[in-house]
Enzyme design. Structure first.
Site, PDB file in Angstrom:
ATOM      1  N   LEU A  62      11.828   6.044  -3.709  1.00 41.69           N
ATOM      2  CA  LEU A  62      11.880   7.333  -4.571  1.00 41.69           C
ATOM      3  C   LEU A  62      13.255   7.598  -4.356  1.00 41.69           C
ATOM      4  O   LEU A  62      14.573   8.083  -5.116  1.00 41.69           O
ATOM      5  CB  LEU A  62      11.385   7.870  -5.792  1.00 41.69           C
ATOM      6  CG  LEU A  62      10.141   7.343  -6.656  1.00 41.69           C
ATOM      7  CD1 LEU A  62       9.404   8.411  -7.172  1.00 41.69           C
ATOM      8  CD2 LEU A  62      10.917   6.380  -7.444  1.00 41.69           C
ATOM      9  N   HIS A 178       3.743   0.763   8.819  1.00 42.87           N
ATOM     10  CA  HIS A 178       4.834  -0.192   9.075  1.00 42.87           C
ATOM     11  C   HIS A 178       5.059  -0.424  10.211  1.00 42.87           C
ATOM     12  O   HIS A 178       4.805   0.117  11.146  1.00 42.87           O
ATOM     13  CB  HIS A 178       6.381   0.425   8.404  1.00 42.87           C
ATOM     14  CG  HIS A 178       7.088  -0.271   8.964  1.00 42.87           C
ATOM     15  ND1 HIS A 178       8.612  -0.821   8.092  1.00 42.87           N
ATOM     16  CD2 HIS A 178       7.767  -0.526   9.983  1.00 42.87           C
ATOM     17  CE1 HIS A 178       9.478  -1.215   8.726  1.00 42.87           C
ATOM     18  NE2 HIS A 178       9.413  -1.595   9.937  1.00 42.87           N
ATOM     19  N   ASP A 304       7.505  -3.017  -2.885  1.00 42.98           N
ATOM     20  CA  ASP A 304       7.766  -1.903  -1.156  1.00 42.98           C
ATOM     21  C   ASP A 304       9.659  -1.899  -1.872  1.00 42.98           C
ATOM     22  O   ASP A 304      10.723  -1.975  -1.514  1.00 42.98           O
ATOM     23  CB  ASP A 304       7.719  -2.763  -0.648  1.00 42.98           C
ATOM     24  CG  ASP A 304       9.194  -2.479   1.023  1.00 42.98           C
ATOM     25  OD1 ASP A 304       9.166  -1.108   0.756  1.00 42.98           O
ATOM     26  OD2 ASP A 304       9.058  -3.294   1.596  1.00 42.98           O
ATOM     27  N   PHE A 322      18.786  -2.359   4.745  1.00 47.24           N
ATOM     28  CA  PHE A 322      17.375  -3.410   4.827  1.00 47.24           C
ATOM     29  C   PHE A 322      16.731  -2.853   3.437  1.00 47.24           C
ATOM     30  O   PHE A 322      16.190  -1.605   3.187  1.00 47.24           O
ATOM     31  CB  PHE A 322      15.581  -3.159   6.247  1.00 47.24           C
ATOM     32  CG  PHE A 322      16.373  -3.748   7.228  1.00 47.24           C
ATOM     33  CD1 PHE A 322      15.952  -5.414   7.618  1.00 47.24           C
ATOM     34  CD2 PHE A 322      16.642  -3.160   7.957  1.00 47.24           C
ATOM     35  CE1 PHE A 322      16.609  -5.779   9.002  1.00 47.24           C
ATOM     36  CE2 PHE A 322      17.344  -3.416   9.222  1.00 47.24           C
ATOM     37  CZ  PHE A 322      16.916  -4.717   9.665  1.00 47.24           C
TER      38      PHE A 322
END
Length: 427
Positions: A62, A178, A304, A322
């Site tokens: 967000l 991750h 994602d 990214f």
């Protein structure tokens, strides 16, 4: 306040549909049945469309606080509602990072005033996501955080990951990872494969992901921790997770819509709307991801959702950040390219977006049951649409799916008993 949803359909056995209606009273499902005769404050004719539990996305960005030029809590949750999501879990790569009690309290207050759907925030594993000092996981667990992650960067040392897992194991919270070993990323910007060589761009080896998952599942076994793998992208990763589950290790995993539907061959030129981390992998990886989802190795789907400003994404693979957006396109893309092509059933897709993430993280959502919060998504399965990034509610327009033809569109989203999105009011 009584809200009545009339003339809807629900999924029953073997993806068949049958009539249903729902009465919502004081934001909860008061009655759920074939026909409800009652006087309501508001009645919505669902026009025979399919009523589903509100979708759950445990992996979104967000950007607020600190990255409001990319997204805000308000715009991101409006995008979520438009996509049919009623519960989203916000990653901690913000500024400041939610890594202490004060920053978490501040974030929760902002969510309370700004969010259009339910937002469950993550806290960081390490201070400032720097991988130098572990946060007070025990204390933060009592402050209403969803789980712990340094998403965007891998935890580079086994010692830090083991310490974090041991702390998390005492709290019942998951460590969400991750997975990326920085020592073998080699400055890559896309998958290390056929296309990276053709475009002359540095590649990210598959091994950088799978080798860290292999380390972590053994650490999770030793710590007795729930370990969840973000955005799995390689066939080797699927194999490691499958083997770990067979060994009885408490490991779960997610896959994104873009990794299920795209591979490196989709990248025809230096266009950073195809740049995400992990990158689009080889065709064999994409096939292994779907197989892993179908056999339960991968537990569910998460978007994602990673919005960026257009000028940032205009810098090409070497200069752009990214990430791509995904909340507003996920269901339509998956329904069109998985269900309609008979790669999975509609019930399977719905489960991957609702009941499965709820089960994995012990959330009381993802179902339509009397007495619980009314989180509902109405989908018009016949409606056809062309994805248009310029009409997104999200500030982020960074998608590789612009102008894709899709079918199956969320038309009404109710989060905690309140209308968060209604298509005819936003056209």
């Amino acid at each position: 306040m009584k809200l009545l949803l009339k003339n809807a359909k629900k999924l029953s056995s073997a993806s068949e549909e049958e009539a249903c209606e729902v009465l919502i009273v004081d934001n909860k499902i008061a009655k759920f049945g074939k026909f409800i005769q009652v006087t309501a404050d508001q009645t919505i004719d669902c026009e025979g469309n399919l009523l589903l539990p509100g979708f759950i996305d445990v992996h979104i960005h967000l950007r607020e606080p600190g990255g409001e030029h990319k997204e805000t809590i308000k715009t991101g949750t409006k995008a979520a509602a438009r996509g049919g999501f009623t519960t989203v879990c916000a990653m901690p790569n913000t500024n400041p990072v939610p890594d202490d009690v004060q920053s978490v309290h501040s974030l929760l207050e902002k969510i309370k005033t700004e969010a259009e759907v339910r937002v469950l925030p993550y806290a960081a594993i390490t201070k400032g996501l720097q991988g130098i000092e572990i946060t007070d996981i025990s204390k933060l667990s009592q402050e209403g955080v969803f789980a712990f992650t340094d998403d965007g960067v891998g935890i580079q040392t086994a010692d830090f990951m083991l310490q974090a897992m041991k702390q998390a194991a005492t709290t019942g919270k998951a460590i969400v990872a991750h997975c990326e070993d920085n020592s073998i990323v080699y400055g890559g910007v896309m998958h290390d494969g056929e296309v990276s060589k053709k475009l002359g761009l540095p590649g990210i080896p598959s091994l950088s992901e799978s080798v860290q998952i292999a380390r972590d599942v053994l650490l999770a076994e030793a710590a007795g921790c729930h370990y969840h793998v973000c955005h799995v992208s390689t066939k080797e990763s699927v194999r490691v997770i499958r083997d770990a589950k067979k060994a009885g290790i408490h490991v779960t995993a997610e896959v994104t819509p873009h990794h299920l539907l795209l591979d490196e061959m989709a990248v025809k030129e230096d266009n950073a709307n195809y740049k995400m981390n992990p990158p689009l992998r080889a065709v064999a990886d994409k096939e292994a991801l779907l197989a892993g989802l179908l056999d339960g190795t991968i537990d569910f789907i998460a978007t994602d959702h990673a919005p960026h400003a257009e000028d940032e994404k205009a810098k090409g693979f070497q200069g752009a950040p990214f990430g791509i957006v995904g909340l507003e396109t996920a269901f339509s893309l998956l329904y069109t390219h998985l269900v309609q092509t008979e790669k999975c059933s509609l019930q399977q897709l719905v489960d991957w977006l609702t009941v499965r993430p709820a089960e994995v993280f012990n959330l009381p959502y993802g179902k339509i049951v009397e007495g619980i919060a009314a989180d509902l998504t109405l989908v018009d399965l016949k409606k056809q649409n062309k994805i248009n990034k310029n009409s997104f509610f999200s500030k982020g327009k960074n998608t590789p799916f612009h102008e894709w033809e899709v079918q199956g569109v969320p038309v009404l989203t109710i989060s905690e008993g309140k209308i968060a999105y209604k298509e005819d009011e936003h056209e």
